[in-house]
Write an enzyme that holds these catalytic residues in place. Structure first.
Site, PDB file in Angstrom:
ATOM      1  N   HIS A 234       0.757  -1.371  -0.020  1.00 47.39           N
ATOM      2  CA  HIS A 234      -0.041  -0.081   0.106  1.00 47.39           C
ATOM      3  C   HIS A 234       0.921   1.382   0.066  1.00 47.39           C
ATOM      4  O   HIS A 234       2.020   1.331   0.312  1.00 47.39           O
ATOM      5  CB  HIS A 234      -0.847   0.026   1.162  1.00 47.39           C
TER       6      HIS A 234
ATOM      7  N   GLU B  57      -1.531  -7.295   7.771  1.00 48.52           N
ATOM      8  CA  GLU B  57      -0.245  -7.056   8.410  1.00 48.52           C
ATOM      9  C   GLU B  57      -0.015  -8.108   9.545  1.00 48.52           C
ATOM     10  O   GLU B  57      -1.048  -8.397  10.322  1.00 48.52           O
ATOM     11  CB  GLU B  57      -0.012  -5.626   8.561  1.00 48.52           C
TER      12      GLU B  57
END
Length: 232
Positions: free
Chosen positions: A16, A101
């Site tokens: 990202h 994550e």
């Protein structure tokens, strides 16, 4: 790719774009920090170069996308692909916790130096500094737990790509996720334990590529260089 590797399926690792916490280096797991304006520009700039028909990341050749459920990853997907591509990829896109994550637990929002200092102050890590790849995170995930969920994704990818090692069908896969988890994924792709030292960097908004040697599904590899001309 060289001619001998033409058609070999690829896995694209898309990190990202920038957030306020990537700028400062704070560990960002479950915290839903949005992209900065610069972060959105990073993804848009990458998209212009590598995404599109005949380019490196060709939507018509994508068989599956795995997207982290965090806002910063979903927003990256929205910017990376235009409306026509998103329509084409809608049925192939999966938002999954398996590519979220690393769960940082008690270390969420901290810097590496802060984590190490706090642990040392409690009498831990006297012989060596804390290392996430070995020690994991208190109240978060261990390396073994991260390995388990990444291996599930890898198994799915190998099932998708295995029958088409010579390019009989476009079966590229895209992962849109985060810095630590994508580097962990690369280690597991190669069959390495997460504790094995393998220094890697992946900038915000950047794209890494994995593939296979010799058109064999049991010979996973890094694709260190990509011809920017894509399929042309």
């Amino acid at each position: 790719m060289p001619d001998k590797d033409a058609g070999t399926p690829r896995v694209f690792l898309v990190r990202h774009g920038e957030t306020e916490w990537t700028i400062s280096g704070r560990y960002t797991g479950r915290s839903d920090i949005p992209l900065t304006a610069n972060g959105e520009d990073q993804v848009s700039s990458s998209a212009k170069i590598i995404v599109g028909n005949g380019k490196i990341l060709d939507p018509s050749k994508i068989a599956q996308l795995f997207i982290s459920p965090r806002t910063r990853a979903k927003r990256t997907y929205e910017i990376l692909f235009d409306g026509a591509a998103k329509k084409e990829l809608e049925s192939k896109s999966e938002i999954t916790e398996d590519i979220r994550e690393w769960e940082y637990g008690a270390y969420e929002g901290l810097l590496t130096a802060q984590i190490r200092a706090a642990r040392k102050g409690r009498g831990l890590d006297m012989e060596r500094p804390w290392n996430i790849w070995v020690d994991g995170c208190e109240d978060g995930e261990s390396a073994a737990e991260v390995t388990t969920r990444l291996d599930r994704i890898i198994s799915k990818i190998r099932e998708i790509q295995g029958p088409y090692m010579h390019g009989e069908k476009g079966v590229d896969v895209v992962l849109i996720a985060h810095g630590h988890i994508l580097r962990a994924f690369a280690k597991r792709w190669l069959g390495f334990e997460l504790s094995q030292r393998l220094p890697m960097m992946l900038e915000p908004g950047a794209v890494g590529v994995l593939s296979y040697e010799h058109h064999k599904v049991d010979e996973p590899a890094f694709l260190l260089g990509v011809n920017m001309g894509g399929a042309e």
